[in-house]
Design a protein around this motif. Sequence first.
Motif, PDB file in Angstrom:
ATOM      1  N   LEU A 119      -4.585   3.674   8.152  1.00 50.40           N
ATOM      2  CA  LEU A 119      -4.185   2.551   7.297  1.00 50.40           C
ATOM      3  C   LEU A 119      -2.787   2.076   7.662  1.00 50.40           C
ATOM      4  O   LEU A 119      -2.511   0.871   7.710  1.00 50.40           O
ATOM      5  CB  LEU A 119      -4.235   3.009   5.829  1.00 50.40           C
ATOM      6  CG  LEU A 119      -3.987   1.961   4.769  1.00 50.40           C
ATOM      7  CD1 LEU A 119      -5.111   0.959   4.778  1.00 50.40           C
ATOM      8  CD2 LEU A 119      -3.877   2.597   3.403  1.00 50.40           C
ATOM      9  N   LEU A 120      -1.874   3.028   7.942  1.00 54.43           N
ATOM     10  CA  LEU A 120      -0.500   2.667   8.269  1.00 54.43           C
ATOM     11  C   LEU A 120      -0.317   2.466   9.772  1.00 54.43           C
ATOM     12  O   LEU A 120       0.792   2.275  10.241  1.00 54.43           O
ATOM     13  CB  LEU A 120       0.469   3.747   7.771  1.00 54.43           C
ATOM     14  CG  LEU A 120       0.360   4.108   6.286  1.00 54.43           C
ATOM     15  CD1 LEU A 120       1.281   5.260   5.943  1.00 54.43           C
ATOM     16  CD2 LEU A 120       0.706   2.912   5.410  1.00 54.43           C
ATOM     17  N   GLY A 121      -1.425   2.553  10.530  1.00 55.85           N
ATOM     18  CA  GLY A 121      -1.344   2.269  11.958  1.00 55.85           C
ATOM     19  C   GLY A 121      -0.652   3.331  12.782  1.00 55.85           C
ATOM     20  O   GLY A 121      -0.052   3.024  13.803  1.00 55.85           O
ATOM     21  N   ARG A 122      -0.687   4.596  12.351  1.00 54.97           N
ATOM     22  CA  ARG A 122      -0.081   5.671  13.131  1.00 54.97           C
ATOM     23  C   ARG A 122      -1.108   6.767  13.388  1.00 54.97           C
ATOM     24  O   ARG A 122      -0.979   7.878  12.878  1.00 54.97           O
ATOM     25  CB  ARG A 122       1.122   6.275  12.389  1.00 54.97           C
ATOM     26  CG  ARG A 122       2.207   5.304  12.032  1.00 54.97           C
ATOM     27  CD  ARG A 122       2.990   4.821  13.250  1.00 54.97           C
ATOM     28  NE  ARG A 122       3.647   5.903  13.961  1.00 54.97           N
ATOM     29  CZ  ARG A 122       4.913   6.257  13.780  1.00 54.97           C
ATOM     30  NH1 ARG A 122       5.630   5.633  12.897  1.00 54.97           N
ATOM     31  NH2 ARG A 122       5.438   7.225  14.486  1.00 54.97           N
TER      32      ARG A 122
ATOM     33  N   MET B  22       0.835  -1.211   0.000  1.00 54.30           N
ATOM     34  CA  MET B  22       0.000   0.000   0.000  1.00 54.30           C
ATOM     35  C   MET B  22       0.865   1.255   0.000  1.00 54.30           C
ATOM     36  O   MET B  22       0.623   2.205  -0.738  1.00 54.30           O
ATOM     37  CB  MET B  22      -0.873  -0.025   1.261  1.00 54.30           C
ATOM     38  CG  MET B  22      -2.133   0.821   1.146  1.00 54.30           C
ATOM     39  SD  MET B  22      -3.228   0.233  -0.126  1.00 54.30           S
ATOM     40  CE  MET B  22      -3.967   1.759  -0.653  1.00 54.30           C
ATOM     41  N   THR B  23       1.940   1.229   0.836  1.00 51.39           N
ATOM     42  CA  THR B  23       2.855   2.374   0.865  1.00 51.39           C
ATOM     43  C   THR B  23       3.447   2.617  -0.512  1.00 51.39           C
ATOM     44  O   THR B  23       3.568   3.759  -0.964  1.00 51.39           O
ATOM     45  CB  THR B  23       3.986   2.101   1.877  1.00 51.39           C
ATOM     46  OG1 THR B  23       3.402   1.701   3.110  1.00 51.39           O
ATOM     47  CG2 THR B  23       4.832   3.322   2.092  1.00 51.39           C
ATOM     48  N   ILE B  24       3.818   1.486  -1.186  1.00 53.26           N
ATOM     49  CA  ILE B  24       4.413   1.606  -2.514  1.00 53.26           C
ATOM     50  C   ILE B  24       3.425   2.257  -3.477  1.00 53.26           C
ATOM     51  O   ILE B  24       3.777   3.170  -4.244  1.00 53.26           O
ATOM     52  CB  ILE B  24       4.824   0.199  -3.031  1.00 53.26           C
ATOM     53  CG1 ILE B  24       5.918  -0.391  -2.137  1.00 53.26           C
ATOM     54  CG2 ILE B  24       5.289   0.272  -4.461  1.00 53.26           C
ATOM     55  CD1 ILE B  24       7.239   0.315  -2.222  1.00 53.26           C
ATOM     56  N   LEU B  25       2.140   1.825  -3.398  1.00 54.36           N
ATOM     57  CA  LEU B  25       1.123   2.389  -4.287  1.00 54.36           C
ATOM     58  C   LEU B  25       1.008   3.893  -4.068  1.00 54.36           C
ATOM     59  O   LEU B  25       1.050   4.685  -5.025  1.00 54.36           O
ATOM     60  CB  LEU B  25      -0.218   1.697  -4.027  1.00 54.36           C
ATOM     61  CG  LEU B  25      -1.393   2.275  -4.820  1.00 54.36           C
ATOM     62  CD1 LEU B  25      -1.303   1.867  -6.273  1.00 54.36           C
ATOM     63  CD2 LEU B  25      -2.717   1.869  -4.225  1.00 54.36           C
TER      64      LEU B  25
ATOM     65  N   ALA C  10       2.426  15.006   1.593  1.00 50.46           N
ATOM     66  CA  ALA C  10       1.769  13.698   1.651  1.00 50.46           C
ATOM     67  C   ALA C  10       2.793  12.591   1.467  1.00 50.46           C
ATOM     68  O   ALA C  10       2.724  11.538   2.115  1.00 50.46           O
ATOM     69  CB  ALA C  10       0.678  13.619   0.593  1.00 50.46           C
ATOM     70  N   ASN C  11       3.769  12.854   0.592  1.00 52.70           N
ATOM     71  CA  ASN C  11       4.808  11.870   0.327  1.00 52.70           C
ATOM     72  C   ASN C  11       5.688  11.632   1.556  1.00 52.70           C
ATOM     73  O   ASN C  11       5.967  10.487   1.929  1.00 52.70           O
ATOM     74  CB  ASN C  11       5.652  12.383  -0.832  1.00 52.70           C
ATOM     75  CG  ASN C  11       6.207  11.274  -1.659  1.00 52.70           C
ATOM     76  OD1 ASN C  11       5.901  10.112  -1.424  1.00 52.70           O
ATOM     77  ND2 ASN C  11       7.032  11.604  -2.610  1.00 52.70           N
ATOM     78  N   PHE C  12       6.103  12.735   2.213  1.00 58.65           N
ATOM     79  CA  PHE C  12       6.869  12.603   3.457  1.00 58.65           C
ATOM     80  C   PHE C  12       6.074  11.799   4.469  1.00 58.65           C
ATOM     81  O   PHE C  12       6.615  10.959   5.193  1.00 58.65           O
ATOM     82  CB  PHE C  12       7.175  13.979   4.056  1.00 58.65           C
ATOM     83  CG  PHE C  12       8.227  14.764   3.322  1.00 58.65           C
ATOM     84  CD1 PHE C  12       9.364  14.149   2.854  1.00 58.65           C
ATOM     85  CD2 PHE C  12       8.080  16.122   3.124  1.00 58.65           C
ATOM     86  CE1 PHE C  12      10.335  14.876   2.194  1.00 58.65           C
ATOM     87  CE2 PHE C  12       9.043  16.851   2.471  1.00 58.65           C
ATOM     88  CZ  PHE C  12      10.167  16.226   2.002  1.00 58.65           C
ATOM     89  N   PHE C  13       4.784  12.090   4.526  1.00 56.64           N
ATOM     90  CA  PHE C  13       3.926  11.422   5.506  1.00 56.64           C
ATOM     91  C   PHE C  13       3.875   9.924   5.251  1.00 56.64           C
ATOM     92  O   PHE C  13       4.005   9.110   6.175  1.00 56.64           O
ATOM     93  CB  PHE C  13       2.527  12.023   5.438  1.00 56.64           C
ATOM     94  CG  PHE C  13       1.555  11.327   6.321  1.00 56.64           C
ATOM     95  CD1 PHE C  13       1.565  11.542   7.682  1.00 56.64           C
ATOM     96  CD2 PHE C  13       0.652  10.428   5.798  1.00 56.64           C
ATOM     97  CE1 PHE C  13       0.698  10.893   8.501  1.00 56.64           C
ATOM     98  CE2 PHE C  13      -0.225   9.765   6.609  1.00 56.64           C
ATOM     99  CZ  PHE C  13      -0.204  10.003   7.968  1.00 56.64           C
ATOM    100  N   VAL C  14       3.699   9.547   3.964  1.00 58.23           N
ATOM    101  CA  VAL C  14       3.617   8.127   3.627  1.00 58.23           C
ATOM    102  C   VAL C  14       4.922   7.420   3.977  1.00 58.23           C
ATOM    103  O   VAL C  14       4.930   6.251   4.370  1.00 58.23           O
ATOM    104  CB  VAL C  14       3.266   7.978   2.129  1.00 58.23           C
ATOM    105  CG1 VAL C  14       3.462   6.569   1.661  1.00 58.23           C
ATOM    106  CG2 VAL C  14       1.832   8.410   1.897  1.00 58.23           C
TER     107      VAL C  14
ATOM    108  N   ASP D  96       6.593   7.983   6.534  1.00 54.83           N
ATOM    109  CA  ASP D  96       6.690   7.971   7.997  1.00 54.83           C
ATOM    110  C   ASP D  96       7.510   9.120   8.567  1.00 54.83           C
ATOM    111  O   ASP D  96       7.911   9.066   9.725  1.00 54.83           O
ATOM    112  CB  ASP D  96       7.301   6.655   8.509  1.00 54.83           C
ATOM    113  CG  ASP D  96       6.241   5.834   9.227  1.00 54.83           C
ATOM    114  OD1 ASP D  96       5.087   6.253   9.179  1.00 54.83           O
ATOM    115  OD2 ASP D  96       6.584   4.803   9.810  1.00 54.83           O
ATOM    116  N   ALA D  97       7.806  10.144   7.763  1.00 55.46           N
ATOM    117  CA  ALA D  97       8.585  11.281   8.274  1.00 55.46           C
ATOM    118  C   ALA D  97       7.619  12.372   8.682  1.00 55.46           C
ATOM    119  O   ALA D  97       7.478  13.397   8.016  1.00 55.46           O
ATOM    120  CB  ALA D  97       9.557  11.779   7.210  1.00 55.46           C
TER     121      ALA D  97
END
Lengths: 329, 96
Positions: B50-53, A1-4, A42-46, A48-49
């Motif tokens: 979705l990512l659990g955070r 999902m992260t990759i998508l 949004a990209n940074f967020f995905v 995890d930053a």
Amino acid sequence: MTILFAVFLLSMLVITAVAIVRSSDLFAAVMLLGIFSLLMAANFFVLDAADVALTEAAVGAGISTVLFLGALALTAARERSRLGPPGLALVVSLVMAATVVYATFDKPALGDPNAPVHQHVAPWYLEQTPELIGIPNVVTAVLGSFRAYDTLGEVFVVFAAAIGVLFILSGDRPVSQVFRPKDAPSTRGLKHHLIPRIVGKLLIPFIFLFALYVQFHGEYGPGGGFQAGALMAAGVILYALLVGEGRALEALPEPLLKGMVAGGALLYLLVGVVCMLLGGNFLDYSVLAADAVFGQQLGIILIEAGVGIAVTGVLLCIFHAFAARDSGI
Amino acid sequence: MFATVSIAILVTMTLAIIRALRGPSLYDRVLAVNMFGTKTVLLVSVAAYLLGRPDFLDLALAYALINFIGVLAVLEFFQTRALRRRLDAEDGSESS
């Protein structure tokens, strides 16, 4: 999902970037830059930053659009036509891009636990943060304590950037008069528009409250001085847009703003010097209190406050300098 | 369910970007940027779960609070420009 998510957001990013470069309508480019910044956040967020994403959100969503429009008010609405065919520039760009793409083949895969970045000092930071500093957000611990030198450097870069912008925007006037608008039109601001005025005024206290939350909650969640400073400045800029820039300058006068720029950076420096005077290393906060862990936390809160004050001052100085230049011509 | 919702949001974001790229009028672009901001708030909220955070919801809050400042700045920009054009036109008619 992260990759998508990442693939989608990055391809949108490339499309938007190409459109910004190709657009000759500068207003459209400013609007697309707003979208670019949202995509970036949004990209940074995905990835995890969250701390970086919050900075990008605070600066990109509100302030950079305002500053770009301030610049646009000083110049023409359309880009001037180019000087000639972009032959050489295109070749140089393509060669550079090809080199960078080639270099990425040697890059470790996304999230690879054996990547050097996860092997060098990161495990030590993760292991020692609860013991030495006692706060849950490791990003804040790294930024505020372990790598406090780097953050001090960043604050002074921001400080130097503000001085540079004020120097350029002051033009032929002395720098001390950057902020003095000559007979600004009385209809400036949106005070004649009922709905933005009422809704905006309702939101300003909540923006300040949220900025303070981000400032003081940085040890537990994403946030800290940079983000809080940008949010605080966004609140003041909203006030300036609603009631006119002059009124905002009355509320936070020019000497205060300049004092905030210098004072925030100096507060950071002072914490380091006090650490030395108390017998520790520069910016080693453990000596600030009897308990080393509490000393670290106290030091981080103080330097984050310095960062927040400096960033608020810098952003507001730049905003007012643009506005004064606009009305002065 | 979060995955379905996030894909739907991504599709809406694409539509907003198409509108922002194609224009044709300035107001299309302003609206597209505003809508894109709203969709980013939604995407971040959904992705946080979705990512659990879920603690990353702070970010969506920050966006929701200051997203409209840009649009207000656009309004102010056009208002000032229209005013200045009117003043310029009056100056021109007086001097001629």
